[in-house]
Design a protein around this motif. Structure first.
Motif, PDB file in Angstrom:
ATOM      1  N   ILE A 160       0.840  -1.204   0.000  1.00 23.82           N
ATOM      2  CA  ILE A 160       0.000   0.000   0.000  1.00 23.82           C
ATOM      3  C   ILE A 160       0.871   1.249   0.000  1.00 23.82           C
ATOM      4  O   ILE A 160       0.609   2.209  -0.749  1.00 23.82           O
ATOM      5  N   ALA A 161       1.909   1.256   0.836  1.00 23.62           N
ATOM      6  CA  ALA A 161       2.793   2.424   0.912  1.00 23.62           C
ATOM      7  C   ALA A 161       3.452   2.713  -0.435  1.00 23.62           C
ATOM      8  O   ALA A 161       3.584   3.875  -0.841  1.00 23.62           O
ATOM      9  N   THR A 162       3.845   1.669  -1.153  1.00 30.22           N
ATOM     10  CA  THR A 162       4.487   1.852  -2.456  1.00 30.22           C
ATOM     11  C   THR A 162       3.497   2.356  -3.497  1.00 30.22           C
ATOM     12  O   THR A 162       3.894   3.030  -4.460  1.00 30.22           O
ATOM     13  N   ASN A 163       2.219   2.078  -3.310  1.00 28.34           N
ATOM     14  CA  ASN A 163       1.215   2.380  -4.330  1.00 28.34           C
ATOM     15  C   ASN A 163       0.175   3.401  -3.874  1.00 28.34           C
ATOM     16  O   ASN A 163      -0.955   3.406  -4.364  1.00 28.34           O
ATOM     17  N   GLU A 164       0.553   4.276  -2.982  1.00 25.02           N
ATOM     18  CA  GLU A 164      -0.388   5.290  -2.502  1.00 25.02           C
ATOM     19  C   GLU A 164      -0.948   6.130  -3.647  1.00 25.02           C
ATOM     20  O   GLU A 164      -2.156   6.397  -3.701  1.00 25.02           O
ATOM     21  N   ALA A 165      -0.096   6.558  -4.556  1.00 27.52           N
ATOM     22  CA  ALA A 165      -0.562   7.404  -5.666  1.00 27.52           C
ATOM     23  C   ALA A 165      -1.602   6.670  -6.507  1.00 27.52           C
ATOM     24  O   ALA A 165      -2.600   7.255  -6.945  1.00 27.52           O
ATOM     25  N   MET A 166      -1.390   5.398  -6.754  1.00 26.56           N
ATOM     26  CA  MET A 166      -2.337   4.596  -7.534  1.00 26.56           C
ATOM     27  C   MET A 166      -3.676   4.488  -6.810  1.00 26.56           C
ATOM     28  O   MET A 166      -4.742   4.542  -7.438  1.00 26.56           O
ATOM     29  N   LEU A 167      -3.629   4.359  -5.485  1.00 29.20           N
ATOM     30  CA  LEU A 167      -4.833   4.103  -4.707  1.00 29.20           C
ATOM     31  C   LEU A 167      -5.667   5.352  -4.424  1.00 29.20           C
ATOM     32  O   LEU A 167      -6.795   5.234  -3.946  1.00 29.20           O
ATOM     33  N   ILE A 168      -5.116   6.531  -4.716  1.00 30.96           N
ATOM     34  CA  ILE A 168      -5.908   7.758  -4.525  1.00 30.96           C
ATOM     35  C   ILE A 168      -6.261   8.413  -5.863  1.00 30.96           C
ATOM     36  O   ILE A 168      -6.885   9.479  -5.893  1.00 30.96           O
ATOM     37  N   ASP A 169      -5.889   7.777  -6.960  1.00 31.66           N
ATOM     38  CA  ASP A 169      -6.159   8.299  -8.296  1.00 31.66           C
ATOM     39  C   ASP A 169      -7.564   7.863  -8.726  1.00 31.66           C
ATOM     40  O   ASP A 169      -7.810   6.672  -8.968  1.00 31.66           O
ATOM     41  N   ASN A 170      -8.479   8.805  -8.834  1.00 28.26           N
ATOM     42  CA  ASN A 170      -9.867   8.481  -9.178  1.00 28.26           C
ATOM     43  C   ASN A 170     -10.003   7.783 -10.523  1.00 28.26           C
ATOM     44  O   ASN A 170     -10.961   7.017 -10.733  1.00 28.26           O
TER      45      ASN A 170
ATOM     46  N   ASN B 100      -8.496   5.370 -11.587  1.00 27.47           N
ATOM     47  CA  ASN B 100      -8.354   3.917 -11.427  1.00 27.47           C
ATOM     48  C   ASN B 100      -9.612   3.266 -10.849  1.00 27.47           C
ATOM     49  O   ASN B 100      -9.635   2.044 -10.669  1.00 27.47           O
ATOM     50  N   PHE B 101     -10.626   4.082 -10.578  1.00 25.51           N
ATOM     51  CA  PHE B 101     -11.797   3.546  -9.870  1.00 25.51           C
ATOM     52  C   PHE B 101     -13.096   3.774 -10.628  1.00 25.51           C
ATOM     53  O   PHE B 101     -14.161   3.874 -10.026  1.00 25.51           O
ATOM     54  N   ASN B 102     -13.029   3.847 -11.924  1.00 26.96           N
ATOM     55  CA  ASN B 102     -14.239   3.885 -12.748  1.00 26.96           C
ATOM     56  C   ASN B 102     -14.685   2.445 -12.963  1.00 26.96           C
ATOM     57  O   ASN B 102     -14.495   1.857 -14.021  1.00 26.96           O
TER      58      ASN B 102
ATOM     59  N   PRO C  28     -17.941   0.546 -11.938  1.00 28.76           N
ATOM     60  CA  PRO C  28     -19.268   0.222 -11.415  1.00 28.76           C
ATOM     61  C   PRO C  28     -19.503  -1.291 -11.462  1.00 28.76           C
ATOM     62  O   PRO C  28     -18.974  -1.963 -12.343  1.00 28.76           O
ATOM     63  N   PRO C  29     -20.247  -1.856 -10.507  1.00 27.79           N
ATOM     64  CA  PRO C  29     -21.008  -1.187  -9.437  1.00 27.79           C
ATOM     65  C   PRO C  29     -20.190  -0.961  -8.164  1.00 27.79           C
ATOM     66  O   PRO C  29     -20.764  -0.678  -7.111  1.00 27.79           O
ATOM     67  N   PHE C  30     -18.869  -1.074  -8.262  1.00 33.69           N
ATOM     68  CA  PHE C  30     -18.042  -0.985  -7.064  1.00 33.69           C
ATOM     69  C   PHE C  30     -17.680   0.456  -6.702  1.00 33.69           C
ATOM     70  O   PHE C  30     -18.110   0.982  -5.699  1.00 33.69           O
ATOM     71  N   HIS C  31     -16.866   1.092  -7.519  1.00 36.00           N
ATOM     72  CA  HIS C  31     -16.363   2.415  -7.183  1.00 36.00           C
ATOM     73  C   HIS C  31     -16.518   3.375  -8.366  1.00 36.00           C
ATOM     74  O   HIS C  31     -16.299   3.000  -9.516  1.00 36.00           O
ATOM     75  N   SER C  32     -16.843   4.614  -8.052  1.00 31.69           N
ATOM     76  CA  SER C  32     -16.797   5.691  -9.047  1.00 31.69           C
ATOM     77  C   SER C  32     -15.677   6.663  -8.716  1.00 31.69           C
ATOM     78  O   SER C  32     -15.334   7.525  -9.528  1.00 31.69           O
ATOM     79  N   SER C  33     -15.099   6.533  -7.525  1.00 30.43           N
ATOM     80  CA  SER C  33     -13.957   7.343  -7.119  1.00 30.43           C
ATOM     81  C   SER C  33     -13.165   6.557  -6.091  1.00 30.43           C
ATOM     82  O   SER C  33     -13.646   5.560  -5.536  1.00 30.43           O
ATOM     83  N   ALA C  34     -11.948   6.998  -5.832  1.00 28.17           N
ATOM     84  CA  ALA C  34     -11.068   6.279  -4.913  1.00 28.17           C
ATOM     85  C   ALA C  34     -11.584   6.363  -3.482  1.00 28.17           C
ATOM     86  O   ALA C  34     -11.919   7.445  -3.004  1.00 28.17           O
ATOM     87  N   PRO C  35     -11.674   5.241  -2.779  1.00 23.28           N
ATOM     88  CA  PRO C  35     -12.046   5.302  -1.363  1.00 23.28           C
ATOM     89  C   PRO C  35     -10.953   6.001  -0.559  1.00 23.28           C
ATOM     90  O   PRO C  35      -9.780   5.978  -0.932  1.00 23.28           O
ATOM     91  N   ALA C  36     -11.345   6.620   0.527  1.00 19.41           N
ATOM     92  CA  ALA C  36     -10.397   7.387   1.338  1.00 19.41           C
ATOM     93  C   ALA C  36      -9.300   6.484   1.876  1.00 19.41           C
ATOM     94  O   ALA C  36      -9.571   5.419   2.455  1.00 19.41           O
TER      95      ALA C  36
ATOM     96  N   ASP D 198     -10.666  -1.998   7.765  1.00 18.62           N
ATOM     97  CA  ASP D 198     -11.812  -1.297   7.195  1.00 18.62           C
ATOM     98  C   ASP D 198     -11.505  -0.771   5.796  1.00 18.62           C
ATOM     99  O   ASP D 198     -12.382  -0.787   4.911  1.00 18.62           O
ATOM    100  N   TYR D 199     -10.275  -0.307   5.589  1.00 23.43           N
ATOM    101  CA  TYR D 199      -9.908   0.202   4.257  1.00 23.43           C
ATOM    102  C   TYR D 199      -9.948  -0.930   3.233  1.00 23.43           C
ATOM    103  O   TYR D 199     -10.494  -0.754   2.123  1.00 23.43           O
ATOM    104  N   ILE D 200      -9.396  -2.083   3.571  1.00 21.07           N
ATOM    105  CA  ILE D 200      -9.372  -3.205   2.631  1.00 21.07           C
ATOM    106  C   ILE D 200     -10.791  -3.658   2.311  1.00 21.07           C
ATOM    107  O   ILE D 200     -11.120  -3.970   1.148  1.00 21.07           O
ATOM    108  N   ARG D 201     -11.659  -3.662   3.296  1.00 18.13           N
ATOM    109  CA  ARG D 201     -13.054  -4.056   3.040  1.00 18.13           C
ATOM    110  C   ARG D 201     -13.753  -3.038   2.153  1.00 18.13           C
ATOM    111  O   ARG D 201     -14.556  -3.404   1.283  1.00 18.13           O
ATOM    112  N   THR D 202     -13.471  -1.774   2.354  1.00 14.15           N
ATOM    113  CA  THR D 202     -14.056  -0.740   1.496  1.00 14.15           C
ATOM    114  C   THR D 202     -13.508  -0.857   0.080  1.00 14.15           C
ATOM    115  O   THR D 202     -14.251  -0.705  -0.897  1.00 14.15           O
ATOM    116  N   LEU D 203     -12.216  -1.137  -0.039  1.00 14.56           N
ATOM    117  CA  LEU D 203     -11.605  -1.286  -1.361  1.00 14.56           C
ATOM    118  C   LEU D 203     -12.212  -2.471  -2.102  1.00 14.56           C
ATOM    119  O   LEU D 203     -12.447  -2.400  -3.308  1.00 14.56           O
ATOM    120  N   ARG D 204     -12.474  -3.550  -1.393  1.00 16.26           N
ATOM    121  CA  ARG D 204     -13.084  -4.718  -2.034  1.00 16.26           C
ATOM    122  C   ARG D 204     -14.461  -4.368  -2.575  1.00 16.26           C
ATOM    123  O   ARG D 204     -14.803  -4.728  -3.688  1.00 16.26           O
TER     124      ARG D 204
END
Length: 479
Positions: A131-141, A143-145, A147-155, A171-177
């Motif tokens: 996660i630390a190595t890929n923070e930029a990837m995980l906050i880039d909206n 990457n989260f288009n 549906p029906p899961f995410h339309s934007s990056a979870p916090a 909680d973050y991993i469950r939200t990401l799933r």
């Protein structure tokens, strides 16, 4: 130790193994029509029944009853003989039990293993590193288009929070799933990409990756270009630097089992409570077989009674025959209840006879280190995972001492949720794992040597005297 556990499935060869979406015949048509549109399918069946009543013809009713029996038979044959893809006829794996082995709807008892030599701390710390190595990837909206899961990056919480609070990380991993209301097995694409990268990091150490085969398609065991290789979905992209930043693959493929185009398909399962990947193993029950056999008995009774009563009751014969069939079904159900024939896999007695070990004479429990032996397969359902299914035997290496809740401090696990009386799975090496598997394979497949007892500081008898399978298992010292 539980041995000679009853089995009911036979795995299928490449090209023969198929998911319910590939199931042909009347059973496949009805099952897929129902899953595609439940209301429309039920409505069509009701119209069919109304048509049969209006036609008032014993032959059409007989054809209807015979078709139902055929469909039920087709489904049972698929479920037990066509659903599982054979990878290796016999294999074994050593790991820590991560969840209570309870029986599921189909009667199978789950035995989920966090595979050796990894402990929970290794898996969680590897997750944090990735996660630390890929923070930029995980906050880039962008990457989260998805549906029906995410339309934007979870916090994504700051590193200090997720590295010092296990609940925040979980909680973050469950939200990401995320979740798909129409498909409980489906997972968000970025969640899958993240986990593939985590497994790549976890398997990077050649001294520890001896169970790589259960996490991904391994070309050293499954020849590339073979029918078996082609039958398994794409699960990895070697062109990607999975240990660098932006560790994701744009590659897609058509998955025939899911009947859709998808991104990389992880061949492993991941447990979001303990944050560990695991190998799913199943001790088989037979509830589905029991249910279908009882339904076939009921429909056969209905068919025979309807034909026999038609000359007396005419159009009322199907309804009268239905009452008789229901009575037969309920009578069989009552007999099953009285005799304990419920179709669930039993909790095999582990035959643990050490007087000083808590839980003597009980069953396996969370945190036990066990060896599971059985068929290595890929389930064509549930987005395709590698499994040991059915489990034909399993052996206890160490009992759990009931560990405490985990505590994260600066990204390091101070405690784990699994404690062990005498054994740490990190002490399993490739050589030791192979030796244990060879011993168990000889024990299960050949005539065992009875009454041999050995003790010593070995993986199979770590600092204690053991009596595997009540003294009926072949044993050896693994030094």
């Amino acid at each position: 130790m539980p041995r000679d556990i009853p089995t009911y499935t036979i795995c299928a060869a490449p090209g023969d193994a198929r998911s319910h979406q590939q199931l042909g015949g009347l059973a496949g048509f009805l099952a897929n029509a129902f899953l595609a549109n439940k209301a429309l399918t039920v409505g069509a069946l009701l119209l069919l029944l109304i048509g049969l009543v209006l036609a008032s013809n014993p032959l059409t009713w007989a054809a209807f009853g015979a078709a139902i029996i055929v469909a039920l038979t087709e489904f049972k044959n698929w479920y037990y003989f066509g659903r599982l893809l054979c990878i290796r006829d016999r294999d074994c794996a050593i790991g820590t039990v991560i969840s209570e082995p309870t029986a599921a709807f189909d009667g199978d008892r789950k035995l989920n293993l966090m595979l050796a030599p990894y402990a929970q701390r290794d898996c969680v710390e590897t997750l944090l590193d990735h996660i630390a190595t890929n923070e930029a990837m995980l906050i880039d909206n962008s990457n989260f288009n998805d549906p029906p899961f995410h339309s934007s990056a979870p916090a994504l919480t700051i590193a200090a929070q997720r590295e010092n609070d296990f609940n925040i990380l979980r909680d973050y991993i469950r939200t990401l799933r995320s979740e798909d209301e129409d498909d409980g097995d489906a997972e968000a694409n970025m969640y899958r990409q993240l986990l593939i990268g985590v497994i790549n990091r976890l398997m990077a150490d050649p001294a520890k990756n001896f169970y790589n085969r259960y996490y991904r398609k391994d070309a050293t065991l499954i020849p590339t270009g073979s029918a078996l290789w082609d039958a398994i979905p794409e699960d990895f992209d070697a062109s990607i630097n999975w240990q660098g930043s932006n560790a994701q693959s744009p590659r897609t493929h058509f998955n025939p089992y899911a009947q859709k185009t998808e991104t990389l398909n992880p061949m492993f399962r991941y447990e979001t409570s303990h944050l560990v990947p695991y190998l799913h193993c199943e001790i088989e029950g037979y509830y589905i077989k029991l249910l279908i056999d009882n339904l076939i008995l009921a429909f056969a009774t209905w068919l025979a009674a309807m034909i026999a009563l038609w000359g007396v009751l005419g159009p009322l014969a199907p309804a009268a025959a239905l009452i008789i069939a229901l009575l037969i079904f309920l009578l069989k159900w009552l007999i099953d209840e009285i005799t304990g024939n419920d179709g669930d896999a039993a909790e095999p007695n582990i035959d643990w006879d050490e007087p000083d070990i808590p839980g003597e004479g009980g069953t396996e429990r969370v945190g036990d280190v066990v060896v599971a032996y059985g068929n290595w397969i890929m389930d064509t359902e549930h987005y395709q995972y590698f499994e040991i299914h059915p489990v034909r035997a399993y052996y206890i290496i160490a009992r759990n001492s009931l560990g405490a809740e985990p505590v994260l401090v600066n990204g390091n696990m101070e405690q784990e949720e699994f404690g062990h009386e005498n054994f740490d799975p990190s002490q399993i090496t490739r050589e030791r794992a192979d030796a244990i598997c060879q011993i168990i394979t000889r024990t299960e497949e050949d005539e065992p040597v009875v009454g041999i007892e050995r003790s010593g500081e070995t993986a199979l008898s770590y600092g204690m005297q053991t009596r595997y399978a009540g003294g009926g298992a072949q044993q050896a010292i693994v030094r």
